[in-house]
Design an enzyme around this catalytic site. Structure first.
Site, PDB file in Angstrom:
ATOM      1  CG  HIS A  22      -1.966  -1.013   1.254  1.00 33.14           C
ATOM      2  ND1 HIS A  22      -3.225  -0.830   0.736  1.00 33.14           N
ATOM      3  CD2 HIS A  22      -1.931  -2.279   1.725  1.00 33.14           C
ATOM      4  CE1 HIS A  22      -3.934  -1.938   0.912  1.00 33.14           C
ATOM      5  NE2 HIS A  22      -3.169  -2.832   1.502  1.00 33.14           N
ATOM      6  CE  LYS A  62      -6.741  13.756   0.413  1.00 29.98           C
ATOM      7  NZ  LYS A  62      -6.757  12.601  -0.446  1.00 29.98           N
ATOM      8  NE  ARG A  63      -3.836   9.720  10.112  1.00 29.39           N
ATOM      9  CZ  ARG A  63      -3.520   8.841  11.056  1.00 29.39           C
ATOM     10  NH1 ARG A  63      -4.328   7.837  11.340  1.00 29.39           N
ATOM     11  NH2 ARG A  63      -2.406   8.964  11.753  1.00 29.39           N
ATOM     12  CE  LYS A  70      -2.596  10.649   3.190  1.00 34.76           C
ATOM     13  NZ  LYS A  70      -3.298   9.763   2.244  1.00 34.76           N
ATOM     14  CB  THR A  73     -10.204   4.578  -1.089  1.00 36.76           C
ATOM     15  OG1 THR A  73      -9.675   4.895   0.202  1.00 36.76           O
ATOM     16  CG2 THR A  73      -9.520   3.333  -1.607  1.00 36.76           C
ATOM     17  CE  LYS A 114     -14.074   5.488   0.912  1.00 41.97           C
ATOM     18  NZ  LYS A 114     -13.167   5.541   2.064  1.00 41.97           N
TER      19      LYS A 114
HETATM   20  C1  T68 Z   1      -3.147   3.724   2.159  1.00 47.50           C
HETATM   21  N1  T68 Z   1      -2.201   3.365   3.189  1.00 47.50           N
HETATM   22  C2  T68 Z   1      -2.500   4.456   1.008  1.00 47.50           C
HETATM   23  N2  T68 Z   1      -1.633   2.998   5.399  1.00 47.50           N
HETATM   24  O1  T68 Z   1      -1.814   5.593   1.480  1.00 47.50           O
HETATM   25  C3  T68 Z   1      -3.595   4.883   0.044  1.00 47.50           C
HETATM   26  N3  T68 Z   1       0.435   2.377   7.075  1.00 47.50           N
HETATM   27  O2  T68 Z   1      -3.029   5.495  -1.081  1.00 47.50           O
HETATM   28  C4  T68 Z   1      -4.393   3.656  -0.373  1.00 47.50           C
HETATM   29  O3  T68 Z   1      -5.502   4.042  -1.129  1.00 47.50           O
HETATM   30  C5  T68 Z   1      -4.873   2.891   0.835  1.00 47.50           C
HETATM   31  O4  T68 Z   1      -3.782   2.563   1.675  1.00 47.50           O
HETATM   32  C6  T68 Z   1      -5.585   1.613   0.463  1.00 47.50           C
HETATM   33  O5  T68 Z   1      -4.828   0.868  -0.433  1.00 47.50           O
HETATM   34  C7  T68 Z   1      -2.575   3.386   4.471  1.00 47.50           C
HETATM   35  O6  T68 Z   1      -3.707   3.694   4.798  1.00 47.50           O
HETATM   36  C8  T68 Z   1      -1.865   2.890   6.704  1.00 47.50           C
HETATM   37  O7  T68 Z   1      -2.921   3.204   7.219  1.00 47.50           O
HETATM   38  C9  T68 Z   1      -0.790   2.366   7.542  1.00 47.50           C
HETATM   39  C10 T68 Z   1      -1.062   1.884   8.801  1.00 47.50           C
HETATM   40  C11 T68 Z   1      -0.024   1.383   9.554  1.00 47.50           C
HETATM   41  C12 T68 Z   1       1.239   1.390   9.066  1.00 47.50           C
HETATM   42  C13 T68 Z   1       1.451   1.899   7.818  1.00 47.50           C
END
Ligand code: T68
Length: 823
Positions: free
Chosen positions: A367, A558-559, A564, A666, A670
């Site tokens: 991811h 978003k985070r 970002k 994602t 949405k």
């Molecule tokens: C997200 N990753 C991607 N990671 O940033 C996003 N990481 O582009 C993508 O759409 C989404 O994954 C689904 O594929 C994350 O959300 C984490 O949350 C995470 C958690 C713990 C450690 C590292």
């Protein structure tokens, strides 16, 4: 679909809706010990939840015996995170009983919405990765794919964010403090999970060398199931979440020694394993407790999987034909040496047979390409916590590197890059390398991202295993992310093209011709306005700020992360502010810019950007010249239930990451599905969204991924942009000089410095002007409401590809080799 329609016709009978009201009253008394005459919303929410849940248990048991009888191959989705949000409306939506339930609840003196608000989100994840896991569970069960989620039941999910004097403050999210009516705790099922100890050699009866893991400290894992109803409820699945319990005999010895407090301490420590979700996304903290959590999930899950498998099979040789395990990132990748250990040490197999089973069972989804997020564990930590696994990892690596060396003789650089053990800076285990070697398939989450994996991050592996690394573009479930969260638009869509779209999102394409129909456009615009009004009321409640639903709602939720680029959005806001101040009578498109997102508690720069957003908002919102044309707000505690309010109300969706850095995104899907237009870079799934909706219906700007890479190589000079662009210079100087922090002039210097003095790693300066131009095009288009609404319709209409039903079918056919049951 036919099943769905049949179900909704006789839904009263199937779900005994005539008895629902009595059941709610009964549960008020029998389960909750409350007087049904009380008008406590929380009690009624709980009584309703139990009454809804009990209607699914039967269907769930039937589904499970269907799977059992047909010996169906099962898919296990292993994830350290799930983000289901609230369950009530999702259950009702998928059961097809929202309207019926609304009536019944009204007879009891409540609105369904007010009871819905009583539920706390299950926030057992950080962001996209966790939410994706929940969308995939919905799509698996809705399409009759026998799938289960396995995860951890954290006592404390993602922290609750509040904003105090403009700063993020974290509070613990004690989400089950008042109980959780959705969980079914299996008090009678306990598995032992081992830690520490040592690996011991012995000889078996045939004289072979064998290993066993001894002198361990043990913790018990207890499962808790949460039902996952498929749409139309022809099937009901579950996610199984583990909680840590202290092991009895471990404590007994201490108790017997008379050390009561010591024994209690051990008990508390072992139960800590599932206390809290680590709140970092995209950043590795490397704590021992986190590795413990990972192994705890994996060990309990595999005991459960093998127990279920061995009920119907006598040999483990056929495991890959009956079981597919998807690793949601490397977080559960310790499963690879764990399965090897079980097959060899417990079930007596030899290495080669065990390895073949292993690599045919696992698949791994990546991811992220951010280096700081790639998991590596110090060899001494992993070796101390899981000594036998460390041995196995070394052996996996030895055999793997032998193969690489045979294919690329003399290429020692390549060997050190591909090794599962990183040597420089103290030995560490590279979990991504382990996951690639131990899986049959590795996938990225959008076409561009998978391509970057093949040609960049995992290039060596792609050369060695040319068919292993593939793409499955992410998707979102249209049930929660359109049907449930946006009733106004869903109603209009269903009236226009029928109800099938929610199980076959490609059907939305039938809306394309309606974009030319002015009556339909008016209805579409009315639905959007209704959602904007609802959100305005929410904003007023949450931050005591009035916003005007007739302005352009510009959203970035978003985070919080530098890549970002929420900061780039802020720079645009400041520029608009300056333009208005310079020319107060200028004719500008009125905007409301809304932000939301959590920063990892230790991520200083991300927290400072939250503060900057709030300080800019303070200045902008207080300015009389700006009134009515520009408003800015940061909504605290972004979470799934907030997303369900925000997404349907957006006009503009900000997807502006530095190209090459957002694996997929994602939220972008949405928002567009709900009729927002996207302003974005060619990053992650934005690329594919553009392909689907057409370049004329999206605002694309900025450097492309390969240009970012080239600029980094050839030397990027952010100052050049500062010097050549007066408007940019003014924005930067305002941030740097304390214009937004008059009482603390240097407050935002670190923000200024990161761009001006520390290389502007995320290339905001380079993308500023193109972004401003794209925003000007947004403003111009919004003034032509007919055209805007037309494009809004075309966006939603062309989002069929981004249903998680499509993603899950790609995994099912291409990776898991399973077919929907009953086909
Ligand atoms: C997200 N990753 C991607 N990671 O940033 C996003 N990481 O582009 C993508 O759409 C989404 O994954 C689904 O594929 C994350 O959300 C984490 O949350 C995470 C958690 C713990 C450690 C590292």
């Amino acid at each position: 679909m036919s099943r769905v329609c049949k179900m909704s016709k006789n839904v009263r009978e199937v779900f005994r809706l005539d008895e629902l009201k009595d059941d709610i009253r009964r549960n008020m008394v029998a389960l909750l010990g409350n007087d049904p005459r009380s008008k406590r919303k929380f009690s009624y929410y709980n009584a309703l939840a139990y009454s809804v849940r009990e209607r699914l248990v039967d269907l769930w048991m039937r589904t499970q015996s269907d799977y059992y009888d047909s010996m169906a191959k099962r898919v296990y989705y292993l994830s350290m995170e799930f983000l289901p949000g609230r369950f009530l409306m999702n259950y009702l939506t998928n059961m097809g009983i929202v309207d019926e339930c609304r009536e019944i609840v009204a007879e009891l003196g409540f609105s369904l919405e007010e009871l819905e608000e009583e539920e706390w989100d299950a926030g057992l994840g950080n962001g996209g990765l966790g939410r994706l896991a929940s969308c995939y569970l919905d799509s698996m069960v809705s399409q009759n794919i026998p799938g289960y989620g396995y995860g951890i039941l954290y006592d404390y999910g993602i922290f609750y964010q509040s904003i105090v004097n403009g700063n993020q403050e974290e509070r613990c999210d004690n989400w089950r403090r008042h109980g959780c009516p959705w969980e079914i705790t299996r008090l009678d099922t306990l598995y032992e999970v081992k830690f520490y100890g040592r690996s011991e050699t012995y000889y078996d009866s045939d004289g072979n060398v064998r290993f066993r893991w001894v002198d361990t400290e043990n913790v018990m894992a207890m499962p808790c199931d949460i039902l996952i109803p498929g749409y139309g409820c022809s099937h009901v699945s579950n996610m199984r979440l583990w909680t840590a319990q202290s092991s009895r005999e471990f404590n007994l010895s201490d108790f017997n020694r008379g050390d009561y407090i010591g024994a209690m301490h051990g008990k508390v420590m072992s139960e800590n394993i599932t206390k809290v979700l680590y709140p970092n996304d995209q950043f590795l903290q490397g704590m021992e407790l986190r590795l413990k959590q990972q192994y705890f999930l994996v060990s309990a899950t595999f005991q459960d999987i093998l127990r279920r498998y061995l009920k119907q099979h006598t040999s483990l040789a056929a495991l890959p034909e009956a079981v597919a395990v998807q690793l949601n990132d490397t977080h559960p990748a310790i499963a690879i040496p764990e399965l090897m250990r079980l097959l060899m040490d417990v079930y007596g197999m030899g290495w080669d047979v065990a390895w073949d089973i292993c690599t045919r069972t696992f698949a791994y989804t990546n991811h992220t390409v951010l280096p700081e997020a790639l998991e590596t564990w110090p060899v001494d930590l992993l070796g101390r916590l899981l000594p036998r696994h460390m041995q196995i990892i070394y052996e996996i690596n030895r055999r793997f590197l032998e193969g690489v060396a045979a294919t690329f003789p003399g290429d020692t650089e390549r060997l050190s890059r591909m090794s599962v053990i990183q040597e420089e800076g103290g030995q560490r285990v590279r979990m991504a390398n382990l996951a690639i070697v131990g899986s049959h398939t590795v996938n990225g989450v959008a076409a561009l991202h998978s391509n970057i994996l093949q040609t960049g991050l995992f290039r060596d592996f792609h050369e060695y295993y040319p068919r292993k690394i593939r793409n499955v573009t992410n998707g979102v479930t249209p049930r929660r992310w359109l049907m449930q969260c946006n009733p106004a638009l869903s109603r209009l869509i269903t009236q226009s093209i029928g109800p099938e779209w929610c199980c076959n999102l490609e059907k939305l394409r039938e809306l394309v011709p309606l974009a030319e129909d002015s009556a339909f456009r008016d209805a579409w615009a009315r639905a959007k306005l209704e959602n904007k009004r609802l959100l305005s009321r929410y904003v007023l409640r949450k931050v005591q700020m009035g916003i005007n639903p007739n302005t352009l709602f510009d959203m970035q939720f978003k985070r919080m992360h530098e890549y970002k680029r929420q900061l780039l959005n802020v720079m645009h806001v400041i520029s608009l502010f300056n333009r208005i101040k310079d020319n107060p009578s200028a004719d500008i498109t009125p905007r409301t810019v809304l932000f939301g997102g959590k920063a990892a508690p230790g991520y200083y720069q991300a927290k400072l950007i939250i503060r900057l957003i709030n300080e800019v908002a303070r200045v902008v919102n207080a300015d009389a010249d700006v009134a009515g044309r520009l408003r800015v707000a940061f909504l605290p505690n972004y979470c799934i239930s907030q997303a369900e309010k925000v997404v349907p109300a957006a006009d503009l969706s900000e997807q502006i990451s530095t190209a090459g850095m957002e694996a997929s995104g994602t939220g972008n899907m949405k928002f567009a599905l709900n009729g927002a237009l996207t302003i974005g870079t060619l990053d992650g799934a934005n690329v594919e969204i553009m392909e689907e909706v057409g370049a004329e219906n999206i605002f694309i700007f900025g450097l492309k991924a390969h240009e970012v890479a080239e600029k980094r190589r050839s030397g990027y000079n952010p100052r050049e942009f500062y010097e050549n662009d007066a408007e940019l210079r003014r924005v930067m100087d305002m941030i740097g000089s304390g214009f937004f922090s008059p009482d603390e002039r240097g407050l935002f210097s670190p923000v200024y410095d990161s761009l001006m003095h520390h290389g502007d790693y995320y290339m905001l300066m380079a993308d500023y002007r193109p972004y401003m131009e794209a925003q000007a095009a947004v403003d111009a288009l919004y003034l032509d409401q007919d055209q805007w609404v037309r494009k809004s319709i075309l966006n939603a209409a062309n989002m069929g590809k981004f249903s998680s039903d499509r993603s899950v079918m790609e995994y099912a056919r291409g990776i898991w080799h399973v077919e929907p049951l009953g086909k």
